[in-house]
Design an enzyme around this catalytic site. Structure first.
Site, PDB file in Angstrom:
ATOM      1  N   PHE A 150      41.211  45.933  45.650  1.00 48.59           N
ATOM      2  CA  PHE A 150      40.194  46.203  46.673  1.00 48.59           C
ATOM      3  C   PHE A 150      39.641  44.930  47.296  1.00 48.59           C
ATOM      4  CE2 PHE A 150      37.247  45.409  43.127  1.00 48.59           C
ATOM      5  CZ  PHE A 150      36.234  44.704  43.769  1.00 48.59           C
ATOM      6  N   LYS A 174      51.135  50.151  49.077  1.00 51.01           N
ATOM      7  CA  LYS A 174      50.119  51.065  48.510  1.00 51.01           C
ATOM      8  C   LYS A 174      48.829  50.248  48.360  1.00 51.01           C
ATOM      9  CE  LYS A 174      47.930  52.298  45.386  1.00 51.01           C
ATOM     10  NZ  LYS A 174      46.439  52.255  45.400  1.00 51.01           N
ATOM     11  N   GLU A 177      42.736  52.133  47.203  1.00 53.44           N
ATOM     12  CA  GLU A 177      42.150  53.343  47.783  1.00 53.44           C
ATOM     13  C   GLU A 177      40.673  53.153  48.128  1.00 53.44           C
ATOM     14  OE1 GLU A 177      43.122  52.672  44.767  1.00 53.44           O
ATOM     15  OE2 GLU A 177      42.425  54.092  43.248  1.00 53.44           O
ATOM     16  N   SER A 227      43.789  44.040  38.421  1.00 55.92           N
ATOM     17  CA  SER A 227      43.202  43.647  37.133  1.00 55.92           C
ATOM     18  C   SER A 227      44.303  43.462  36.084  1.00 55.92           C
ATOM     19  CB  SER A 227      42.212  44.714  36.680  1.00 55.92           C
ATOM     20  OG  SER A 227      42.890  45.944  36.544  1.00 55.92           O
ATOM     21  N   CYS A 282      39.258  36.687  42.942  1.00 57.08           N
ATOM     22  CA  CYS A 282      39.989  36.276  41.737  1.00 57.08           C
ATOM     23  C   CYS A 282      39.925  34.768  41.554  1.00 57.08           C
ATOM     24  CB  CYS A 282      41.432  36.722  41.820  1.00 57.08           C
ATOM     25  SG  CYS A 282      42.307  35.899  43.129  1.00 57.08           S
ATOM     26  N   GLU A 385      36.413  39.143  32.096  1.00 52.23           N
ATOM     27  CA  GLU A 385      36.165  38.938  33.528  1.00 52.23           C
ATOM     28  C   GLU A 385      35.018  39.864  33.941  1.00 52.23           C
ATOM     29  OE1 GLU A 385      39.073  40.623  36.338  1.00 52.23           O
ATOM     30  OE2 GLU A 385      38.829  38.836  37.569  1.00 52.23           O
TER      31      GLU A 385
HETATM   32  P1  NAD Z   1      42.766  47.422  39.877  1.00 55.30           P
HETATM   33  O1  NAD Z   1      43.707  46.902  38.859  1.00 55.30           O
HETATM   34  O2  NAD Z   1      41.773  48.457  39.469  1.00 55.30           O
HETATM   35  O3  NAD Z   1      43.591  48.090  41.098  1.00 55.30           O
HETATM   36  C1  NAD Z   1      44.649  47.403  41.722  1.00 55.30           C
HETATM   37  C2  NAD Z   1      45.651  48.427  42.246  1.00 55.30           C
HETATM   38  O4  NAD Z   1      46.179  49.171  41.150  1.00 55.30           O
HETATM   39  C3  NAD Z   1      45.043  49.442  43.211  1.00 55.30           C
HETATM   40  O5  NAD Z   1      45.935  49.637  44.281  1.00 55.30           O
HETATM   41  C4  NAD Z   1      44.890  50.700  42.365  1.00 55.30           C
HETATM   42  O6  NAD Z   1      45.051  51.881  43.107  1.00 55.30           O
HETATM   43  C5  NAD Z   1      46.002  50.557  41.343  1.00 55.30           C
HETATM   44  N1  NAD Z   1      45.651  51.156  40.051  1.00 55.30           N
HETATM   45  C6  NAD Z   1      44.414  51.199  39.491  1.00 55.30           C
HETATM   46  N2  NAD Z   1      44.481  51.818  38.292  1.00 55.30           N
HETATM   47  C7  NAD Z   1      45.773  52.146  38.091  1.00 55.30           C
HETATM   48  C8  NAD Z   1      46.475  52.802  37.026  1.00 55.30           C
HETATM   49  N3  NAD Z   1      45.843  53.229  35.929  1.00 55.30           N
HETATM   50  N4  NAD Z   1      47.806  52.978  37.150  1.00 55.30           N
HETATM   51  C9  NAD Z   1      48.450  52.554  38.244  1.00 55.30           C
HETATM   52  N5  NAD Z   1      47.841  51.935  39.283  1.00 55.30           N
HETATM   53  C10 NAD Z   1      46.522  51.730  39.211  1.00 55.30           C
HETATM   54  O7  NAD Z   1      42.052  46.149  40.529  1.00 55.30           O
HETATM   55  P2  NAD Z   1      40.861  46.131  41.579  1.00 55.30           P
HETATM   56  O8  NAD Z   1      39.601  46.522  40.891  1.00 55.30           O
HETATM   57  O9  NAD Z   1      41.249  46.828  42.824  1.00 55.30           O
HETATM   58  O10 NAD Z   1      40.825  44.563  41.928  1.00 55.30           O
HETATM   59  C11 NAD Z   1      40.080  43.623  41.205  1.00 55.30           C
HETATM   60  C12 NAD Z   1      40.948  42.904  40.206  1.00 55.30           C
HETATM   61  O11 NAD Z   1      42.032  42.265  40.851  1.00 55.30           O
HETATM   62  C13 NAD Z   1      40.203  41.790  39.470  1.00 55.30           C
HETATM   63  O12 NAD Z   1      40.574  41.816  38.119  1.00 55.30           O
HETATM   64  C14 NAD Z   1      40.707  40.524  40.143  1.00 55.30           C
HETATM   65  O13 NAD Z   1      40.651  39.360  39.359  1.00 55.30           O
HETATM   66  C15 NAD Z   1      42.114  40.905  40.436  1.00 55.30           C
HETATM   67  N6  NAD Z   1      42.684  40.081  41.489  1.00 55.30           N
HETATM   68  C16 NAD Z   1      43.612  39.148  41.138  1.00 55.30           C
HETATM   69  C17 NAD Z   1      44.154  38.317  42.099  1.00 55.30           C
HETATM   70  C18 NAD Z   1      45.179  37.290  41.728  1.00 55.30           C
HETATM   71  O14 NAD Z   1      45.827  36.778  42.610  1.00 55.30           O
HETATM   72  N7  NAD Z   1      45.362  36.963  40.459  1.00 55.30           N
HETATM   73  C19 NAD Z   1      43.764  38.456  43.434  1.00 55.30           C
HETATM   74  C20 NAD Z   1      42.823  39.425  43.756  1.00 55.30           C
HETATM   75  C21 NAD Z   1      42.291  40.234  42.774  1.00 55.30           C
END
Ligand code: NAD
Length: 499
Positions: A150, A174, A177, A227, A282, A385
């Site tokens: 997000f 994808k 959401e 994450s 991040c 985190e």
């Molecule tokens: P998230 O892991 O909740 O979601 C990321 C994606 O995974 C979304 O598209 C979501 O729909 C999907 N998703 C969520 N739960 C899922 C599941 N159980 N099974 C399959 N798909 C699933 O992450 P977020 O809250 O959207 O983003 C924040 C996180 O992203 C933080 O931990 C941040 O550090 C990390 N991040 C990392 C970087 C990097 O380059 N290392 C960059 C940006 C964000």
């Protein structure tokens, strides 16, 4: 008046058929602003089928034609920058100027992708043995998929789709959401730039959509950012299904503040890097490691600045920090501040009970900045985190014990050191077990022609993103050995060797 976001398949906006929807919030207002269709397995399969059908023609399209479409896309992104930034700001909650910066960082990847004819050049060696030439080519993989978080709804989809498509692949995106409108608009602009239908498809959705992309044999590569637990799951599942996978995860980024650092510079850097985008980056700095005796002075300088942060609606130009993305996330961040206090840390600035709401935004997902001192490495609030507007201060006796903290931490995304001592800075950059390092630079996100990627639990897979790492990820090499003999010289039963 709420709006609906659906899918883009084969160049057309396609209404979701699953009957399942997610809520899209305007976090500044704190209310549902729209609904996003959550794709079913069969809808994702339809997008994959379309992308697979578009692959033969797109991969055979000359690399120069592909690069011209990317260049036109880049122009459209610049023309629509404010519109895209507003979509980011309204659904994510980061302030408009910061949202614009994030769109710009995404466009810089598209600028790199314009040079794809150069990046895709193979190798050639003539006459490696008598009359034998060897050359290698970079070939696209087929259908690739991107799954984004997000917190950067413009920049991260732009890390993925343009590079994959420039390399000759077709793509299914994808997006998160939570803020899907910007990635959908980006896909429309790509079409307007002349991208043939079916080359880029966007399916909105949740786990069902992700799992379909991870397991469908027609998808050859998956790029994921999110994450750590989900990154780990995505990497394990995609690779178990024979796919190439790059999966970026969470972070806990430390800034080492050496005793010789200019504390005015340091506090400017920390306030921006910890509280910008409400800490939902991040590459945000979430831990300041005060070396020697600078801790008290640093805390004293930071406290009034954190208390004075201008917090307000994301589209208000006066706001320095907007709301968090959802109420659920807001409560999670506040819970970590509670935990830090329970663990014995000293809360110098408590932003949990934020009250300074602007009129009309009383239900927004706002909190104030939190400054947490006397943190120790055994605390859970340090190990995890938090991903919110919190900065933890840890004291370290000397450079060695300070530098050991990010190296020992499970995350290794970014880090920085502020010092005037070149030798210490060099030593730190050389030894620290973290993927991206800043020297007197608080948020060392590499420029688009370098590669982006963390170490340890911040990234899974062998390939970084951006720059030539992205070209390597989205292509496979083919090596050709050729000769044009004039006379038969008889069968050779020994393995050929260079002569
Ligand atoms: P998230 O892991 O909740 O979601 C990321 C994606 O995974 C979304 O598209 C979501 O729909 C999907 N998703 C969520 N739960 C899922 C599941 N159980 N099974 C399959 N798909 C699933 O992450 P977020 O809250 O959207 O983003 C924040 C996180 O992203 C933080 O931990 C941040 O550090 C990390 N991040 C990392 C970087 C990097 O380059 N290392 C960059 C940006 C964000």
């Amino acid at each position: 008046m709420t709006y609906e976001v659906h899918h883009m398949i084969d160049g057309k906006i396609v209404e979701g058929k699953s009957g399942r929807f997610g809520d899209i919030y305007n976090p500044s207002v704190g209310e549902v602003a729209g609904k996003v269709a959550l794709a079913s397995k069969s809808e994702v399969e339809e997008a994959i089928a379309v992308a697979e059908a578009a692959f033969p023609e797109w991969s055979a399209t000359s690399v120069v034609t592909r690069s011209r479409i990317i260049a036109r896309f880049k122009e459209l992104l610049y023309e629509h920058m404010d519109e895209l930034a507003e979509l980011v700001s309204k659904e994510h909650g980061k302030v408009f100027s910061d949202a614009k910066g994030s769109v710009q960082r995404g466009i810089e990847v598209v600028e790199f992708a314009c040079g794809i004819p150069h990046a895709l050049k193979g190798e050639f060696s003539d006459n490696v043995a008598s009359g034998i030439d060897v050359y290698s080519m970079r070939k696209p993989l087929g259908v690739c998929a991107g799954i984004s978080p997000f917190n950067f709804p413009a920049m991260i989809p732009l890390w993925m789709a343009p590079m994959a498509i420039a390399c000759g692949n077709t793509f299914v995106m994808k997006p998160s959401e939570k803020d899907p409108s910007c990635p959908m608009r980006i896909a429309e602009l790509f079409k307007e730039a002349g991208l043939p239908d079916g080359v880029l498809n966007v399916v909105n959705g949740d786990k069902e959509a992700v799992d379909t992309l991870l397991t469908d044999p027609r998808v050859k590569a998956v790029s994921f950012v999110g994450s750590t637990p989900i990154a780990q799951y995505v990497y394990a599942t995609a690779t178990a299904h024979g796919k190439r996978c790059q999966a970026m995860g969470g972070a806990k980024n430390h800034m080492i503040v050496m005793p010789d650092a200019d504390l005015d510079l340091v506090s400017d850097a920390l306030v921006g890097a910890a509280y910008g985008s409400a800490g939902e980056r991040c590459m945000a700095i979430s831990v300041a490691v005060a070396v020697g005796n600078v801790g008290d002075e640093l805390a004293k300088m930071l406290k009034p600045r954190v208390e004075a942060l201008k917090i307000g609606p994301s589209m208000d130009p006066a706001s320095e920090m907007g709301p968090l993305v959802t109420r659920e996330h807001l409560n999670k961040v506040k819970g970590y501040v509670d935990l830090a206090v329970e663990e014995g840390a000293e809360l110098l600035v408590d932003g949990r009970a934020f009250k300074d709401y602007k009129q009309g935004y009383e239900n927004g997902f706002f909190m104030g900045g939190c400054l947490i001192d006397k943190v120790t490495p055994d605390m859970k609030s340090y190990k995890d985190e938090i991903f919110g507007p919190t900065l933890q201060i840890i004291r370290a006796d000397d450079f060695e014990s300070a530098a050991a903290l990010p190296t020992k931490h499970e995350y290794g995304n970014g880090t920085s050191i502020f010092t005037q001592n070149g030798r210490a800075a060099r030593e730190y950059a050389d030894k620290v077990e973290v993927g991206m390092v800043g020297i007197n630079v608080p948020i060392p996100v590499p420029v688009s022609f370098y590669t982006f990627g963390g170490w340890k639990n911040s990234a899974f897979g062998d390939h970084n993103t951006m720059g030539m790492a992205a070209v390597n990820f989205y292509t496979r090499t083919k090596t050709v050995t050729s000769r044009w003999p004039t006379v038969a010289t008889g069968a050779e039963f020994d393995i050929p060797t260079l002569k």
